[in-house]
Write an enzyme that holds these catalytic residues in place. Structure first.
Site, short mmCIF file in Angstrom:
data_model
loop_
_atom_site.label_atom_id
_atom_site.label_comp_id
_atom_site.label_asym_id
_atom_site.label_seq_id
_atom_site.Cartn_x
_atom_site.Cartn_y
_atom_site.Cartn_z
N HIS A 18 -3.92 -1.85 -8.07
CA HIS A 18 -4.77 -2.10 -6.91
C HIS A 18 -3.95 -2.85 -5.88
CE1 HIS A 18 -8.05 -3.48 -4.35
NE2 HIS A 18 -7.41 -4.63 -4.32
N ARG A 43 0.84 -1.21 0.00
CA ARG A 43 0.00 0.00 0.00
C ARG A 43 0.87 1.25 0.00
NH1 ARG A 43 -5.54 0.30 -1.07
NH2 ARG A 43 -5.69 2.14 0.23
P1 IDP Z 1 -7.91 2.12 -3.11
O1 IDP Z 1 -7.76 1.56 -4.51
O2 IDP Z 1 -6.83 3.11 -2.79
O3 IDP Z 1 -8.07 1.05 -2.06
P2 IDP Z 1 -10.81 2.52 -2.99
O4 IDP Z 1 -11.50 3.53 -2.14
O5 IDP Z 1 -10.90 1.09 -2.59
O6 IDP Z 1 -9.26 2.98 -3.11
O7 IDP Z 1 -11.34 2.73 -4.47
C1 IDP Z 1 -11.11 1.76 -5.47
C2 IDP Z 1 -10.77 2.47 -6.79
O8 IDP Z 1 -11.86 3.30 -7.18
C3 IDP Z 1 -9.59 3.43 -6.69
O9 IDP Z 1 -8.33 2.77 -6.81
C4 IDP Z 1 -9.86 4.37 -7.83
O10 IDP Z 1 -9.48 3.80 -9.09
C5 IDP Z 1 -11.38 4.51 -7.79
N1 IDP Z 1 -11.82 5.64 -6.96
C6 IDP Z 1 -11.91 5.67 -5.61
N2 IDP Z 1 -12.36 6.84 -5.16
C7 IDP Z 1 -12.61 7.58 -6.26
C8 IDP Z 1 -13.11 8.92 -6.45
O11 IDP Z 1 -13.43 9.67 -5.50
N3 IDP Z 1 -13.21 9.35 -7.74
C9 IDP Z 1 -12.86 8.57 -8.79
N4 IDP Z 1 -12.40 7.32 -8.67
C10 IDP Z 1 -12.26 6.83 -7.42
MG MG Z 2 -9.56 -0.32 -1.79
#
Ligand code: IDP
Ligand code: MG
Length: 170
Positions: A127, A93
């Protein structure tokens, strides 16, 4: 000494399209973690929705699904891997960087290679699972036990009858 953990890593369709696989794997090798599973996956809508089930209801959800399926990049595949070792989740991460690529540390993977599209999707090339529960859920979603070379979670024996499979022509 931290505990040994497994974490799911996906190189998303933008990472593959931009030929970033080598660079990302090199960055991840800094962690000294071990790759214990890897495969190229053509992501179904069903798998995409299940993977991002916690984000259902967000305004960007439909575009996010199209992104991870590869519809936005004409590159319908992701590289799915399981990394294993001490503090694997936090190490990966940290190296990946913040969700928003514009806020991510510029030397992190997302900071270096990610972008925000005009539609507002965070195309952040990678991811990584964010905690142990998520890692377990995601690894079990993307991989069968026999695709992973270490024993991570309890398994059960099952006989699948009349499963249609494609085989090589001999
Ligand atoms: P993470 O990938 O850092 O764990 P998550 O909240 O799990 O973040 O969101 C999954 C994916 O969704 C993110 O990697 C990103 O591609 C997309 N994403 C998350 N939040 C947003 C947002 O506020 N706007 C646009 N895309 C988002
Ligand atoms: Mg996530």
């Amino acid at each position: 000494m931290g505990v040994n953990q497994a974490t799911l890593v996906l190189i998303k369709p933008d990472g593959l399209k931009k030929s970033l696989t080598g660079n990302i794997l090199t960055r991840l090798s800094e962690t000294k973690l071990e790759i214990v599973a890897a495969k190229i996956v053509r992501v179904s809508r069903e798998l995409a929705v299940e993977h991002y089930v916690h984000l259902q209801g967000q305004l960007f959800f439909e575009e996010l699904i199209r992104y991870i399926i590869g519809e936005l990049h004409d590159r319908k595949k992701v590289l799915a891997m399981v990394y294993w070792g001490e503090d694997a989740i936090e190490k990966v991460r940290k190296l990946s960087g913040a969700t928003n690529p514009e806020e991510a540390d510029p030397v992190s993977i997302r900071g270096a290679y990610g972008r925000i599209t005009t539609k507002g999707i965070y195309e952040n090339v990678i991811h990584a699972s964010s905690n142990e529960n998520e890692a377990r859920r995601e690894i079990q979603l993307w991989f069968y036990p026999d695709e992973i070379i270490v024993e991570l979670y309890p398994t059960r024996e099952a006989v699948e009858r009349e499963v249609q499979k494609r085989m090589w022509v001999k």
